[in-house]
Design a protein around this motif. Sequence first.
Motif, short mmCIF file in Angstrom:
data_model
loop_
_atom_site.label_atom_id
_atom_site.label_comp_id
_atom_site.label_asym_id
_atom_site.label_seq_id
_atom_site.Cartn_x
_atom_site.Cartn_y
_atom_site.Cartn_z
N TYR A 80 -18.31 0.61 -9.63
CA TYR A 80 -17.31 -0.44 -9.88
C TYR A 80 -16.35 -0.48 -8.70
CZ TYR A 80 -13.08 -2.55 -11.87
OH TYR A 80 -11.97 -3.32 -12.10
N ILE A 81 -16.27 -1.66 -8.04
CA ILE A 81 -15.37 -1.82 -6.91
C ILE A 81 -14.41 -2.96 -7.20
CG2 ILE A 81 -15.15 -2.32 -4.44
CD1 ILE A 81 -17.97 -1.16 -4.06
N ASP A 82 -13.15 -2.62 -7.36
CA ASP A 82 -12.08 -3.60 -7.59
C ASP A 82 -11.39 -3.85 -6.25
OD1 ASP A 82 -9.11 -4.17 -7.95
OD2 ASP A 82 -9.81 -4.47 -10.00
N LYS A 83 -11.34 -5.12 -5.83
CA LYS A 83 -10.75 -5.43 -4.53
C LYS A 83 -9.31 -4.95 -4.43
CE LYS A 83 -9.35 -9.64 -3.34
NZ LYS A 83 -7.95 -9.48 -2.89
N ASP A 84 -8.53 -5.15 -5.48
CA ASP A 84 -7.12 -4.75 -5.42
C ASP A 84 -6.98 -3.24 -5.29
OD1 ASP A 84 -6.17 -7.34 -5.50
OD2 ASP A 84 -5.98 -7.36 -7.68
N THR A 85 -7.73 -2.49 -6.09
CA THR A 85 -7.66 -1.03 -6.01
C THR A 85 -8.07 -0.55 -4.63
OG1 THR A 85 -8.16 -0.84 -8.37
CG2 THR A 85 -8.47 1.13 -7.02
N ALA A 86 -9.14 -1.15 -4.09
CA ALA A 86 -9.66 -0.70 -2.80
C ALA A 86 -8.75 -1.05 -1.63
CB ALA A 86 -11.04 -1.32 -2.56
N THR A 87 -7.94 -2.11 -1.77
CA THR A 87 -7.23 -2.62 -0.59
C THR A 87 -5.72 -2.78 -0.74
OG1 THR A 87 -7.54 -4.95 -1.22
CG2 THR A 87 -9.30 -3.92 0.08
N ILE A 88 -5.17 -2.62 -1.93
CA ILE A 88 -3.77 -3.00 -2.15
C ILE A 88 -2.79 -2.24 -1.27
CG2 ILE A 88 -3.28 -1.42 -4.06
CD1 ILE A 88 -1.78 -3.90 -5.33
N ARG A 89 -3.06 -0.99 -0.97
CA ARG A 89 -2.11 -0.22 -0.17
C ARG A 89 -1.98 -0.78 1.25
NH1 ARG A 89 -4.11 3.51 -3.78
NH2 ARG A 89 -2.53 4.80 -4.80
N PHE A 90 -3.14 -1.06 1.89
CA PHE A 90 -3.01 -1.61 3.24
C PHE A 90 -2.57 -3.06 3.21
CE2 PHE A 90 -7.80 -2.32 3.14
CZ PHE A 90 -7.81 -3.69 3.42
N THR A 91 -2.92 -3.80 2.16
CA THR A 91 -2.50 -5.20 2.06
C THR A 91 -0.98 -5.30 1.95
OG1 THR A 91 -4.56 -5.95 1.08
CG2 THR A 91 -2.60 -7.27 0.60
N GLU A 92 -0.39 -4.54 1.06
CA GLU A 92 1.07 -4.59 0.89
C GLU A 92 1.79 -4.12 2.15
OE1 GLU A 92 2.01 -2.56 -2.75
OE2 GLU A 92 1.43 -4.31 -3.96
N LEU A 93 1.28 -3.08 2.79
CA LEU A 93 1.90 -2.59 4.02
C LEU A 93 1.84 -3.65 5.12
CD1 LEU A 93 3.22 -0.40 5.75
CD2 LEU A 93 0.92 0.47 6.24
N LEU A 94 0.68 -4.27 5.30
CA LEU A 94 0.56 -5.30 6.33
C LEU A 94 1.46 -6.50 6.05
CD1 LEU A 94 -3.30 -5.22 6.94
CD2 LEU A 94 -1.53 -4.55 8.56
N LEU A 95 1.58 -6.87 4.79
CA LEU A 95 2.48 -7.98 4.45
C LEU A 95 3.93 -7.63 4.76
CD1 LEU A 95 0.82 -9.22 1.16
CD2 LEU A 95 1.04 -10.53 3.27
N LYS A 96 4.33 -6.41 4.41
CA LYS A 96 5.70 -5.97 4.70
C LYS A 96 5.96 -5.91 6.20
CE LYS A 96 6.25 -3.29 0.46
NZ LYS A 96 6.27 -1.94 -0.13
N LEU A 97 5.00 -5.39 6.96
CA LEU A 97 5.15 -5.30 8.41
C LEU A 97 5.24 -6.68 9.05
CD1 LEU A 97 2.68 -2.38 9.24
CD2 LEU A 97 5.18 -2.32 9.32
N ASN A 98 4.70 -7.69 8.37
CA ASN A 98 4.76 -9.07 8.86
C ASN A 98 5.96 -9.81 8.28
OD1 ASN A 98 3.34 -11.19 10.41
ND2 ASN A 98 3.22 -12.20 8.41
N ASN A 99 6.88 -9.07 7.65
CA ASN A 99 8.07 -9.66 7.00
C ASN A 99 7.70 -10.69 5.94
OD1 ASN A 99 9.98 -8.15 8.52
ND2 ASN A 99 9.58 -9.50 10.26
N SER A 100 6.62 -10.40 5.21
CA SER A 100 6.16 -11.29 4.13
C SER A 100 6.38 -10.61 2.80
CB SER A 100 4.67 -11.59 4.28
OG SER A 100 4.39 -12.28 5.47
N ASP A 101 6.53 -11.41 1.74
CA ASP A 101 6.64 -10.90 0.38
C ASP A 101 5.29 -10.28 0.01
OD1 ASP A 101 6.70 -10.50 -2.36
OD2 ASP A 101 7.63 -12.43 -2.81
N PRO A 102 5.24 -8.99 -0.34
CA PRO A 102 3.96 -8.36 -0.65
C PRO A 102 3.27 -8.93 -1.89
CG PRO A 102 5.78 -6.87 -1.12
CD PRO A 102 6.36 -8.05 -0.41
#
Length: 195
Positions: free
Chosen positions: A34-56
């Motif tokens: 079972y591969i959930d996209k959010d579980t697999a990627t949420i940590r780097f997604t939220e970090l990249l959004l924050k580093l880009n001054n975007s709402d995570p």
Amino acid sequence: MTTTIPKVFFVIGPAGSGKSSVSLLIAQRFGAAYIDKDTATIRFTELLLKLNNSDPNERDNNEFYQGTIMPLEYASILDLTRDNLMAGNSVVLDAPFGKFFPDDDYLSKVRVQHRWPEAELVVVHVRLAGEALRQRLVARGYPRDEWKLANWETFWAGAQANSCQWKEARHLDFDNSAAAADITDFAAALDSGAA
């Protein structure tokens, strides 16, 4: 010795339709990874959004997320799928995939780009009526759903218009309108070869 070809289940449907519940049922029933996209990627997604001054939590209307981060998310889970297929494991992918629906040849491209071995591809369309889906979004209370609820008519119209006709796969519906998802009819349809 007979070798069983592994399956890849693409469980698709709008946010709140119950993709995760259905995906887990399928994974349990067929002994699949079972591969959930959010579980697999949420940590780097939220970090990249924050580093880009975007709402995570804002992804639906975020150009940086849509153009830069989201392709990385999908590439990551498709590579994880390859690794599991190489080990002979079937895989359930719990992700919307909506951006890729217009490309009817998407799956043949995925096979090549991510170097997948032979596998049977099954697209599972999770179905749920609009008001029931809206109520589920309200009930779960995720910050990432705020835009969807505030712009419900736009979101629902987009969800209805966005149909998946990918080639090289079996397409099966999963009616998820019951209070508790039931995999019996789905499993019977899959086993019978019904499309």
